[in-house]
Scaffold this active site. Structure first.
Site, mmCIF file in Angstrom:
data_model
loop_
_atom_site.group_PDB
_atom_site.id
_atom_site.type_symbol
_atom_site.label_atom_id
_atom_site.label_comp_id
_atom_site.label_asym_id
_atom_site.label_seq_id
_atom_site.Cartn_x
_atom_site.Cartn_y
_atom_site.Cartn_z
ATOM 1 N N ALA A 370 4.495 7.401 8.121
ATOM 2 C CA ALA A 370 5.614 6.350 8.456
ATOM 3 C C ALA A 370 6.106 5.887 6.825
ATOM 4 O O ALA A 370 5.145 5.819 6.066
ATOM 5 C CB ALA A 370 5.030 5.450 9.413
ATOM 6 N N PRO A 371 7.208 5.415 6.641
ATOM 7 C CA PRO A 371 7.520 4.764 5.282
ATOM 8 C C PRO A 371 6.419 3.373 5.276
ATOM 9 O O PRO A 371 6.309 2.732 6.470
ATOM 10 C CB PRO A 371 8.748 4.274 5.904
ATOM 11 C CG PRO A 371 9.475 5.197 6.697
ATOM 12 C CD PRO A 371 8.088 5.515 7.679
ATOM 13 N N GLY A 372 6.429 3.054 3.961
ATOM 14 C CA GLY A 372 5.690 1.828 3.746
ATOM 15 C C GLY A 372 4.402 1.977 3.138
ATOM 16 O O GLY A 372 3.989 2.883 3.072
ATOM 17 N N ILE A 373 3.572 1.027 2.957
ATOM 18 C CA ILE A 373 2.294 0.871 2.378
ATOM 19 C C ILE A 373 1.253 1.806 3.288
ATOM 20 O O ILE A 373 1.472 1.019 4.550
ATOM 21 C CB ILE A 373 1.754 -0.470 1.745
ATOM 22 C CG1 ILE A 373 3.105 -0.734 0.744
ATOM 23 C CG2 ILE A 373 0.645 -0.409 1.235
ATOM 24 C CD1 ILE A 373 2.825 -2.555 0.393
ATOM 25 N N LYS A 374 0.469 2.640 2.968
ATOM 26 C CA LYS A 374 -0.564 3.093 3.859
ATOM 27 C C LYS A 374 -1.494 1.852 3.992
ATOM 28 O O LYS A 374 -1.882 0.977 3.268
ATOM 29 C CB LYS A 374 -1.259 4.080 3.157
ATOM 30 C CG LYS A 374 -0.286 5.379 2.938
ATOM 31 C CD LYS A 374 -0.994 6.638 2.146
ATOM 32 C CE LYS A 374 -0.202 7.684 1.941
ATOM 33 N NZ LYS A 374 -0.760 9.139 1.155
ATOM 34 N N GLY A 375 -1.894 2.031 5.422
ATOM 35 C CA GLY A 375 -2.696 0.964 5.885
ATOM 36 C C GLY A 375 -4.442 1.299 5.493
ATOM 37 O O GLY A 375 -4.675 2.181 5.295
ATOM 38 N N LEU A 376 -4.906 0.196 5.398
ATOM 39 C CA LEU A 376 -6.447 0.244 5.160
ATOM 40 C C LEU A 376 -7.205 0.794 6.517
ATOM 41 O O LEU A 376 -8.325 0.953 6.197
ATOM 42 C CB LEU A 376 -6.857 -1.181 4.835
ATOM 43 C CG LEU A 376 -6.208 -1.721 3.430
ATOM 44 C CD1 LEU A 376 -6.730 -3.074 2.906
ATOM 45 C CD2 LEU A 376 -6.313 -0.602 2.144
ATOM 46 N N LYS A 391 -0.330 5.305 15.734
ATOM 47 C CA LYS A 391 -1.406 4.840 14.868
ATOM 48 C C LYS A 391 -2.582 5.190 15.358
ATOM 49 O O LYS A 391 -3.298 5.241 16.292
ATOM 50 C CB LYS A 391 -1.270 3.073 15.041
ATOM 51 C CG LYS A 391 0.029 2.645 14.963
ATOM 52 C CD LYS A 391 0.229 1.201 15.296
ATOM 53 C CE LYS A 391 -0.356 0.425 14.367
ATOM 54 N NZ LYS A 391 -0.350 -1.275 14.378
ATOM 55 N N ASP A 426 3.971 -4.949 21.822
ATOM 56 C CA ASP A 426 3.015 -4.168 22.718
ATOM 57 C C ASP A 426 2.628 -3.033 22.236
ATOM 58 O O ASP A 426 3.405 -2.205 21.700
ATOM 59 C CB ASP A 426 3.999 -4.111 23.939
ATOM 60 C CG ASP A 426 3.066 -3.882 25.236
ATOM 61 O OD1 ASP A 426 1.861 -3.911 25.024
ATOM 62 O OD2 ASP A 426 3.567 -3.528 26.178
#
Length: 623
Positions: A370-376, A391, A426
């Site tokens: 997904a676009p954006g900063i990769k999650g921790l 996710k 949700d």
């Protein structure tokens, strides 16, 4: 009334794998009746198995309906805390009912000892029980859940369960069971009076005459004289839609050239009387009321498919699964989503499509990060042509995240049963979710193997993820701010960010990690929070002020506990650029003060339930 078949719990048919007996050249044939007797025994067990599941579903639905029907009394008596408990109880019903029936089945039938012949027979018997069942589609999902629980979601097979529905539901036959039609041949006021003579409440209206006058003015402001004269029907759903501190009468105005939503929003006055707060006739207002970021409605009905079909006509851009979820049937919503997902994959598989005299080749897009900063904590990916994100919890977290995998799961469960006040997305949990391997981008596949290997299984044709969450796709706020050049839209979205944080806090949830990458922007410009791994109740945090002295080392020597929060530091990380910080501080500077958070903590500690209307303030009637 269903007739219960005789108990067959002691019968355990086993299919013979042995060869016919033979002595020398003399063949001894089997009994001609052997196969038919074995089939009868198999059908008897399958029939009992199916009956136990449908009985478990019916019991669960009665329980669900009892809680839902209680919303009217809770609303009339302003028992708001009980309303929130009812949300949690109704969500818990499904799992409790499922656990009860699976335990019972194991005691009676020993499901794992049965072969494919049994499962086909069981599904066939269950399908027969669904004939004329008013909640047949929900009952199919309950059956799927039983099979999923027995086999730990390892078998997704339409021969064993209802991957596809047993039949296509055509709306209309039960329309009269869920719809009131009101006479429009008289005056507008007479029509409104007829509505309130039909929907009865024990609580008296504060000023019904004023409400009728306000509704009359609102409708005449929306429709000109010719349009009003052309109205040939006003149809309203019989169930009242209760949520939070509001009740909604949902219907439509039918004219020859168009159909408009017709929603009467009701609330209670400060002295405990009923009032009409707004009359809504715009589709986008109705869409926000049924938003994925709001808690499920309490709307009592025995014909959910017909109610959803009517709502679909009012909200054609909403997916079927979204409407089922909004009514609290989130498990069935997951089933309908999965069917929609399979259909979308088929429709975007890169096949030849005929369009008139031309032939076009549709290009199969691929699942990608997904676009954006990769999650921790989460690996997030999407299919560009589809409106959700997937996710997956990572195997290992960054050192700054002092949490566990089970803690993350618990946070998502917390949000599920919390009043999301239109500000928290949700999410829906799936086990052993399957993706076609040829549609997986190579970069995504490698990243999944690097970060989530324990959740990933690869076959020749599929990528299977053992546990994931699915959520509505939004534009990450940090990307939105990078791409947006309109000053007014930037200011609006930063105002929305502040409101989002404040409303979540007043709903007794501390967002925790408030970096702007953890918020999304919807198509309507609303800001929604979607990162839940650090949320907690407001009471679980200690809001403190930074030292007020000139010692430059004071902060370095400050003793900080694991639950301590310093609001004065929020301005340094909620948004990045100084221009954005300045706008946020101008609009919501109180978020950066300890006093604001202590006051909000005091309010939530008292159990004060807030009321956030899902429609614009200017549409509320002035009283």
């Amino acid at each position: 009334m269903k007739k219960k078949p005789p108990s067959q719990s002691s019968i355990q048919p086993q299919r013979s794998n042995s060869s016919p007996n033979s002595v020398g050249s003399n063949h001894v044939p089997q009994d001609d009746n052997h196969d038919s007797e074995e089939q009868k025994a198999l059908d008897a067990i399958a029939r009992q198995f199916a009956y136990q599941i449908i009985s478990g579903f019916d019991k669960s639905y009665r329980w669900h309906s009892r809680i839902t029907a209680g919303a009217k009394e809770r609303f009339e008596n302003e028992r708001w805390a009980e309303s929130q408990l009812a949300i949690k109880e109704r969500i818990a019903i499904y799992e409790q009912s499922l656990m009860d029936i699976v335990i019972d089945l194991y005691q009676q039938v020993h499901p794992k000892q049965q072969d494919q012949h049994f499962w086909k027979a069981a599904k066939n018997q269950y399908t027969k029980l669904l004939n004329d069942h008013p909640q047949f589609e929900l009952a199919e999902t309950f059956y799927n859940s039983v099979i999923g629980r027995i086999f730990k979601h390892s078998k997704i097979d339409d021969n064993m369960m209802f991957v596809q529905p047993s039949r296509c539901y055509l709306p209309g036959p039960d329309r009269d069971k869920v719809i009131y039609s009101f006479d429009t041949s008289g005056t507008v006021r007479a029509m409104h009076e007829s509505i309130f003579n039909t929907y009865r409440f024990k609580t008296p209206f504060d000023n019904l005459s004023l409400d009728l006058e306000n509704m009359d003015k609102a409708l005449r402001a929306r429709l000109n004289r010719e349009q009003l004269a052309s109205v040939h029907a006003v149809e309203m759903l019989k169930p009242v839609f209760y949520r939070g501190k509001a009740a909604y009468l949902v219907g439509r105005i039918c004219m020859p050239s168009e159909t408009l939503p017709f929603v009467i929003a009701m609330q209670m006055t400060d002295d405990g009387k009923l009032m009409v707060d707004a009359l809504l006739t715009e589709q986008h207002h109705l869409s926000v009321i049924f938003s994925f970021a709001r808690s499920y409605f309490m709307a009592d009905t025995q014909n959910p498919a017909e109610v959803v079909a009517f709502l679909q006509e009012l909200l054609p851009h909403k997916k079927h699964f979204e409407l089922y979820m909004s009514l609290g049937f989130y498990k069935h919503g997951k089933t309908v989503f999965y069917r929609n997902y399979l259909q979308h994959l088929e429709n975007t598989s890169g096949t030849t499509v005929n369009k008139g005299e031309t032939v076009e080749l549709s290009c199969a897009d691929k699942f990608e990060l997904a676009p954006g900063i990769k999650g921790l904590v989460m690996t997030v990916f999407h299919l560009p042509s589809y409106g959700v994100v997937f996710k997956v919890i990572k195997d290992e977290f960054a050192e700054s995240k002092k949490i566990t995998r089970e803690y993350v799961k618990d946070r998502y469960r917390l949000v599920k049963s919390t009043d999301r006040v239109g500000r928290m997305a949700d999410t829906h949990e799936y086990m052993n979710f399957r993706f076609p391997r040829n549609r997986i981008d190579q970069e995504l596949l490698q990243y999944l193997l690097d970060t989530c290997a324990s959740s990933v299984t690869l076959t020749d044709s599929e990528l299977i993820i053992s546990h994931l969450y699915i959520e509505r796709k939004m534009t990450p706020l940090n990307l939105y701010l990078q791409q947006q050049t309109d000053p007014e839209k930037i200011r609006n979205v930063l105002n929305e960010l502040g409101l989002c944080i404040k409303q979540i806090a007043l709903a007794n949830v501390f967002p925790g990690d408030m970096l702007h990458k953890n918020f999304g922007v919807t198509k309507t410009g609303r800001v929604i929070f979607y990162d839940y791994d650090e949320i907690c109740y407001m009471s679980e945090r200690q809001f403190r002020s930074l030292p007020k002295n000139d010692d430059p080392y004071a902060i370095d020597t400050l003793s900080v506990g694991p639950t301590d929060v310093f609001p004065e530091q929020f301005e340094h990380f909620i948004v990045g650029k100084k221009v954005f910080k300045d706008i946020l501080k101008e609009l919501h500077g109180d978020l950066m003060t300890t006093e604001y958070w202590l006051e909000t903590q005091r309010i939530t500690a008292q159990g004060i339930i807030q009321n956030f209307t899902p429609y614009p303030e200017q549409y509320r009637f002035v009283r």
